[in-house]
Enzyme design. Structure first.
Site, PDB file in Angstrom:
ATOM      1  N   ASP A  52       0.880  -1.159   0.000  1.00 38.74           N
ATOM      2  CA  ASP A  52       0.000   0.000   0.000  1.00 38.74           C
ATOM      3  C   ASP A  52       0.922   1.215   0.000  1.00 38.74           C
ATOM      4  OD1 ASP A  52      -1.279   2.291   1.401  1.00 38.74           O
ATOM      5  OD2 ASP A  52      -2.988   0.954   1.635  1.00 38.74           O
ATOM      6  N   CYS A 106       5.198  -0.094   4.896  1.00 42.16           N
ATOM      7  CA  CYS A 106       5.476  -0.229   3.460  1.00 42.16           C
ATOM      8  C   CYS A 106       6.485   0.827   3.020  1.00 42.16           C
ATOM      9  CB  CYS A 106       4.192  -0.072   2.647  1.00 42.16           C
ATOM     10  SG  CYS A 106       2.921  -1.298   3.001  1.00 42.16           S
ATOM     11  N   ARG A 161      -4.987  -1.016   1.467  1.00 43.40           N
ATOM     12  CA  ARG A 161      -5.519  -1.545   2.730  1.00 43.40           C
ATOM     13  C   ARG A 161      -6.947  -1.103   2.994  1.00 43.40           C
ATOM     14  NH1 ARG A 161      -2.113   0.655   7.195  1.00 43.40           N
ATOM     15  NH2 ARG A 161      -2.171   2.465   5.817  1.00 43.40           N
TER      16      ARG A 161
END
Length: 257
Positions: free
Chosen positions: A136, A142, A166
């Site tokens: 994401d 991330c 997400r």
């Protein structure tokens, strides 16, 4: 919702309604999956959730059950259709989780179907290893993982990103979620890699639309059991974790051979 329903109903091996003969005895070993067995298993799963997608049916590693992957869950359905169990199966003689083996085979086969043209790839000239990462653009871990991408490449690790917003694909009002919209813009950018890295640094991409794989990749992640990002898979389909350092990732890849 289907995933939660399936999970709730299957924990503890609750009986399945409306399946096969009540007096059928479980065989000593799990037989091959015949068309009739496939139909029985699908009916059993659909008795839990009518529109759930069954993705894989195999003989289970223990006698009397079929091993089933459906809605991102692994289940074990008895060969008489009366019972289902949810959870890992451990081979005590080998002290090995055989459910992990089945998941790895399934994930490897499914990920192999995603064309390279639909991934965002950061790779060294001659990679030793290739990992697939569902990501994401807005999640903190991330972004932290992507900060290591140059170090991953230096260690001979190619990183191939797939989209997994997400927030999901649509809001409760039925509109595209902001993250989905942003990831579509990244995948539709003229320079995907530059737009991807900029988004990871907090710079939203210029709005763009095109034929893109974001929805399909999100659905693939659900199918493979992804429930958060980053989700890292090795070349053999094994789960390698979420956020990892270059040292941790290299160690995990070496352990996998």
């Amino acid at each position: 919702m289907l995933k939660k329903l399936l999970l709730a109903l299957c924990i503890g091996g609750l009986p399945l309604a409306a399946c096969a003969a009540e007096n059928a005895a479980a065989p000593a070993t799990s037989p091959a999956v015949t068309p009739a067995a496939q139909q029985m298993v699908r009916q059993a799963i659909k008795s839990l959730a009518a529109d759930v997608q069954v993705d894989s049916i195999e003989p289970a590693p223990m006698p009397g059950f079929y091993q089933v992957i459906a809605a991102g869950q692994m289940l074990y359905v008895s060969t008489d259709g009366k019972y289902a169990m949810h959870g890992d199966v451990i081979d005590l003689s080998r002290k090995q989780n055989v459910s992990d083996d089945a998941w790895a085979r399934f994930r490897k086969a499914e990920l192999a179907k995603v064309p390279a043209s639909e991934r965002i790839v950061f790779a060294p000239p001659n990679p030793k290893y290739t990992i697939t990462v569902f990501t994401d653009v807005n999640c903190g871990f991330c972004r932290a993982l992507h900060e290591h991408v140059a170090a991953f490449n230096k260690e001979g690790i190619a990183v191939e990103y797939l989209a997994w917003p997400r927030e999901g694909l649509v809001t409760t009002a039925g509109r595209p979620t902001p993250t989905y919209t942003e990831m579509v813009s990244v995948w539709c950018a003229k320079d995907r890699k530059a737009a991807f890295t900029a988004a990871k640094e907090g710079h939203a991409p210029a709005p763009a639309t095109c034929t893109n794989p974001v929805k399909d990749q999100f659905n693939l992640g659900v199918k493979l059991g992804v429930n958060g990002t980053p989700a890292i898979y090795g070349p053999d389909g094994r789960v390698l974790g979420g956020y990892v350092t270059p040292e941790q990732l290299l160690q995990a890849l070496r352990q996998g051979g």
